[in-house]
Design a protein around this motif. Structure first.
Motif, PDB file in Angstrom:
ATOM      1  N   UNK A 303       0.843  -1.194   0.000  1.00  0.00           N
ATOM      2  CA  UNK A 303       0.000   0.000   0.000  1.00  0.00           C
ATOM      3  C   UNK A 303       0.884   1.252   0.000  1.00  0.00           C
ATOM      4  N   UNK A 304       1.828   1.248  -0.919  1.00  0.00           N
ATOM      5  CA  UNK A 304       2.813   2.326  -0.995  1.00  0.00           C
ATOM      6  C   UNK A 304       2.345   3.401  -1.978  1.00  0.00           C
ATOM      7  N   UNK A 305       2.177   4.601  -1.465  1.00  0.00           N
ATOM      8  CA  UNK A 305       1.809   5.720  -2.325  1.00  0.00           C
ATOM      9  C   UNK A 305       2.999   6.079  -3.196  1.00  0.00           C
ATOM     10  N   UNK A 306       2.828   5.942  -4.517  1.00  0.00           N
ATOM     11  CA  UNK A 306       3.930   6.217  -5.435  1.00  0.00           C
ATOM     12  C   UNK A 306       3.874   7.635  -6.004  1.00  0.00           C
ATOM     13  N   UNK A 307       2.713   8.275  -5.908  1.00  0.00           N
ATOM     14  CA  UNK A 307       2.625   9.635  -6.393  1.00  0.00           C
ATOM     15  C   UNK A 307       1.188  10.062  -6.607  1.00  0.00           C
ATOM     16  N   UNK A 308       1.002  11.350  -6.848  1.00  0.00           N
ATOM     17  CA  UNK A 308      -0.337  11.903  -7.092  1.00  0.00           C
ATOM     18  C   UNK A 308      -0.224  12.968  -8.179  1.00  0.00           C
ATOM     19  N   UNK A 309      -1.097  12.863  -9.164  1.00  0.00           N
ATOM     20  CA  UNK A 309      -1.136  13.810 -10.275  1.00  0.00           C
ATOM     21  C   UNK A 309      -2.583  14.190 -10.548  1.00  0.00           C
ATOM     22  N   UNK A 310      -2.860  15.494 -10.575  1.00  0.00           N
ATOM     23  CA  UNK A 310      -4.198  15.977 -10.940  1.00  0.00           C
ATOM     24  C   UNK A 310      -5.298  15.323 -10.096  1.00  0.00           C
ATOM     25  N   UNK A 311      -5.012  15.149  -8.808  1.00  0.00           N
ATOM     26  CA  UNK A 311      -6.007  14.571  -7.908  1.00  0.00           C
ATOM     27  C   UNK A 311      -6.172  13.065  -8.027  1.00  0.00           C
ATOM     28  N   UNK A 312      -5.267  12.396  -8.740  1.00  0.00           N
ATOM     29  CA  UNK A 312      -5.301  10.937  -8.901  1.00  0.00           C
ATOM     30  C   UNK A 312      -4.116  10.349  -8.135  1.00  0.00           C
ATOM     31  N   UNK A 313      -4.417   9.497  -7.160  1.00  0.00           N
ATOM     32  CA  UNK A 313      -3.368   8.854  -6.374  1.00  0.00           C
ATOM     33  C   UNK A 313      -3.014   7.509  -6.991  1.00  0.00           C
ATOM     34  N   UNK A 425      -8.452   6.581  -7.401  1.00  0.00           N
ATOM     35  CA  UNK A 425      -7.227   5.957  -6.917  1.00  0.00           C
ATOM     36  C   UNK A 425      -6.869   4.821  -7.866  1.00  0.00           C
ATOM     37  N   UNK A 426      -5.619   4.815  -8.319  1.00  0.00           N
ATOM     38  CA  UNK A 426      -5.124   3.739  -9.175  1.00  0.00           C
ATOM     39  C   UNK A 426      -4.267   2.806  -8.326  1.00  0.00           C
ATOM     40  N   UNK A 427      -4.549   1.515  -8.409  1.00  0.00           N
ATOM     41  CA  UNK A 427      -3.777   0.511  -7.695  1.00  0.00           C
ATOM     42  C   UNK A 427      -3.045  -0.366  -8.697  1.00  0.00           C
ATOM     43  N   UNK A 428      -1.728  -0.479  -8.567  1.00  0.00           N
ATOM     44  CA  UNK A 428      -0.971  -1.464  -9.329  1.00  0.00           C
ATOM     45  C   UNK A 428      -0.718  -2.645  -8.393  1.00  0.00           C
ATOM     46  N   UNK A 429      -1.129  -3.839  -8.815  1.00  0.00           N
ATOM     47  CA  UNK A 429      -1.241  -4.962  -7.887  1.00  0.00           C
ATOM     48  C   UNK A 429      -0.557  -6.199  -8.459  1.00  0.00           C
ATOM     49  N   UNK A 430       0.289  -6.842  -7.652  1.00  0.00           N
ATOM     50  CA  UNK A 430       0.927  -8.085  -8.041  1.00  0.00           C
ATOM     51  C   UNK A 430       2.356  -8.143  -7.547  1.00  0.00           C
ATOM     52  N   UNK A 431       2.949  -9.335  -7.600  1.00  0.00           N
ATOM     53  CA  UNK A 431       4.303  -9.525  -7.069  1.00  0.00           C
ATOM     54  C   UNK A 431       5.381  -9.471  -8.140  1.00  0.00           C
ATOM     55  N   UNK A 435       5.084  -3.424 -10.605  1.00  0.00           N
ATOM     56  CA  UNK A 435       5.512  -2.243  -9.846  1.00  0.00           C
ATOM     57  C   UNK A 435       6.063  -1.162 -10.776  1.00  0.00           C
ATOM     58  N   UNK A 436       6.655  -1.569 -11.915  1.00  0.00           N
ATOM     59  CA  UNK A 436       7.152  -0.586 -12.874  1.00  0.00           C
ATOM     60  C   UNK A 436       6.010   0.228 -13.475  1.00  0.00           C
ATOM     61  N   UNK A 437       4.822  -0.391 -13.553  1.00  0.00           N
ATOM     62  CA  UNK A 437       3.687   0.273 -14.187  1.00  0.00           C
ATOM     63  C   UNK A 437       3.242   1.503 -13.411  1.00  0.00           C
ATOM     64  N   UNK A 438       3.509   1.539 -12.096  1.00  0.00           N
ATOM     65  CA  UNK A 438       3.127   2.710 -11.310  1.00  0.00           C
ATOM     66  C   UNK A 438       3.812   3.964 -11.851  1.00  0.00           C
ATOM     67  N   UNK A 439       5.088   3.844 -12.189  1.00  0.00           N
ATOM     68  CA  UNK A 439       5.816   4.987 -12.751  1.00  0.00           C
ATOM     69  C   UNK A 439       5.291   5.346 -14.139  1.00  0.00           C
ATOM     70  N   UNK A 440       4.991   4.332 -14.947  1.00  0.00           N
ATOM     71  CA  UNK A 440       4.467   4.604 -16.286  1.00  0.00           C
ATOM     72  C   UNK A 440       3.113   5.318 -16.218  1.00  0.00           C
ATOM     73  N   UNK A 441       2.289   4.897 -15.264  1.00  0.00           N
ATOM     74  CA  UNK A 441       0.979   5.536 -15.104  1.00  0.00           C
ATOM     75  C   UNK A 441       1.151   6.989 -14.681  1.00  0.00           C
ATOM     76  N   UNK A 442       2.040   7.230 -13.725  1.00  0.00           N
ATOM     77  CA  UNK A 442       2.286   8.604 -13.278  1.00  0.00           C
ATOM     78  C   UNK A 442       2.819   9.468 -14.421  1.00  0.00           C
ATOM     79  N   UNK A 443       3.705   8.915 -15.231  1.00  0.00           N
ATOM     80  CA  UNK A 443       4.226   9.659 -16.379  1.00  0.00           C
ATOM     81  C   UNK A 443       3.101  10.012 -17.353  1.00  0.00           C
TER      82      UNK A 443
END
Length: 451
Positions: A303-313, A425-431, A435-443
């Motif tokens: 449940x690690x907050x990776x970032x927030x853009x335009x009101x989207x966590x 809220x966007x959740x990237x989920x899995x082992x 986890x790389x997708x969180x950065x791509x989504x924020x970009x």
């Protein structure tokens, strides 16, 4: 000549912790991995000789080579070690050696091991007990920690004990925490009965067992152990638990102890109760430990907050079993996250084959858009007919919710970003690599916000 131990796959979350603790004993450590990771770079920054790429020459002169179950016999470094007759150790053996002589709390269960292990270490540190630990993720907030490993001075250690390959039986544990037991890792254990037997062997060797009564398998196991004369402390929401979990804390012998986890969800309250009971047994002050539950900074990928853009966590989480996914989504709802966009990457073909229906049920939630990418095989070869279609086709999404299969992870990340609106809220989920997708989504969100 100084002994040198070489770690193959040193950039993994678990392996990096073992390398760190081994180095702290004064042994020279080297390592290699196919690519850099945050854990790899943390070890490099700490001055260890870690290199990208697997070169057979790297094991020459090593006194031992350490591997995990994920390292295949075809690995050129492992093949070289076999050829030279260099001892090859599983990482759990290396960790047991590094922590030899310490009073260990070993945390086991199908779900919640990482968070509970990290929280236990945090409570001990908050109470002035400089405990060592080996956890499969970065523990936030403890100074001097490198990745998931920390070498303390108190003679006390906390280990995340992995049942997936039976290695949790190798630790000389004083306290065994049993969080929950569900069918998983049957590729190693073979049958559910064998899995249960391994957990019972794990618990029976400890001086104290901390057992969750809310899990029926653990409850039955705890009752058997208690009847056989083992010391068992139970916890859970159940009225007959020794440490009864409430919405505001725990009840112990009728006395209320306030306790508010920093992370959302009922499962986090249960994890906190287990960590608290174990830490108190090792000398933590009960009141201080309870207060420290609320200051826990969490771990990487939980449940690690990776970032927030335009009101989207954008929040990243390691959940990779149906029960974990369901608990994660319930916790997100409890935290008031609003509309959810979930990018889920199944991990392992065997797990997907066994639990596709349960994954579909966990993901079939209201007020959500779900994107499922291809299965991350990791250490497994593909199984014919087993892919993410099994999950998507079995989903029964409520009205107003959607689910879509987008196999390529980068494409799935773009789709998740497209679906997200301010307030979501966007959740990237899995082992796996999700986890790389969180950065791509924020970009992608930043690019959209700049348009």
């Amino acid at each position: 000549m100084t002994d040198r131990i070489h770690f193959i796959g040193v950039g993994g979350s678990g392996m990096s912790a073992v390398a760190r603790l081994t180095a702290a004993t004064g042994v020279d450590v080297s390592g290699s991995d196919a690519r850099e990771s945050a854990y790899f770079l943390a070890l490099k920054d700490a001055g260890m000789d870690v290199r990208v790429g697997h070169d057979p020459a790297l094991v020459d002169g090593a006194s031992a080579v350490v591997i995990s179950t994920a390292v295949r016999e075809t690995n050129p470094e492992l093949a070289r070690a076999r050829e030279l007759g260099i001892p090859v150790l599983h990482r759990s053996v290396a960790l047991a050696n590094a922590l030899a002589g310490q009073r260990l709390i070993a945390v086991a269960g199908s779900h919640g091991k990482t968070t509970t292990s990290a929280l236990t270490a945090h409570l001990l540190h908050a109470c002035g007990i400089d405990a060592s630990y080996a956890v499969g993720a970065r523990v936030l907030g403890i100074e001097g920690a490198v990745a998931g490993g920390y070498a303390g001075t108190a003679g006390i250690g906390v280990v995340e004990a992995d049942e997936s390959d039976g290695s949790f039986l190798r630790y000389d544990r004083e306290v065994a925490i049993l969080l929950n037991i569900e069918p998983d890792h049957l590729d190693h254990h073979g049958t559910v009965e064998a899995l249960h037997a391994a957990f019972e062997e794990f618990a029976s060797a400890a001086e104290l067992v901390v057992a969750c009564l809310d899990d029926p398998v653990v409850r039955a196991m705890g009752e058997r152990l208690s009847a056989a004369g083992h010391r068992v402390v139970t916890y859970g929401k159940s009225k007959d638990a020794d440490v009864r979990v409430t919405k505001t804390g725990v009840l112990v012998s009728g006395v209320a102890v306030p306790m508010t986890p920093a992370l959302p969800g009922t499962h986090q309250r249960l994890n906190a109760a287990a960590a608290w009971a174990a830490a108190v047994h090792l000398g933590a002050d009960p009141g201080e430990a309870a207060d420290a539950v609320g200051t826990f900074g969490g771990t990487g990928r939980r449940y690690q907050l990776r970032g927030e853009v335009d009101g989207i966590r954008v929040i990243d989480d390691y959940a990779h079993h149906p029960t974990e996914v369901a608990a994660l989504l319930a916790g997100a709802r409890e935290a008031g996250t609003g509309h959810l966009v979930v990018l889920f990457q199944p991990a392992l073909f065997s797990r997907t084959q066994l639990h596709a229906g349960a994954f579909a049920e966990a993901l079939s939630i209201g007020d959500a858009d779900v994107v499922v990418s291809a299965v991350h095989g990791d250490r497994e070869d593909p199984i014919p007919g087993v892919d993410s279609h099994l999950i998507v086709d079995a989903a029964a999404m409520p009205e107003g919710s959607t689910i879509a299969l987008v196999p390529a992870l980068e494409d799935a990340a773009q789709e998740a970003a497209r679906l997200a609106k301010p307030g979501d809220t966007v959740l990237t989920v899995g082992s796996g690599t999700v986890t790389q997708a969180a950065d791509w989504i924020l970009d992608a969100l930043r690019m959209r916000a700049d348009d």
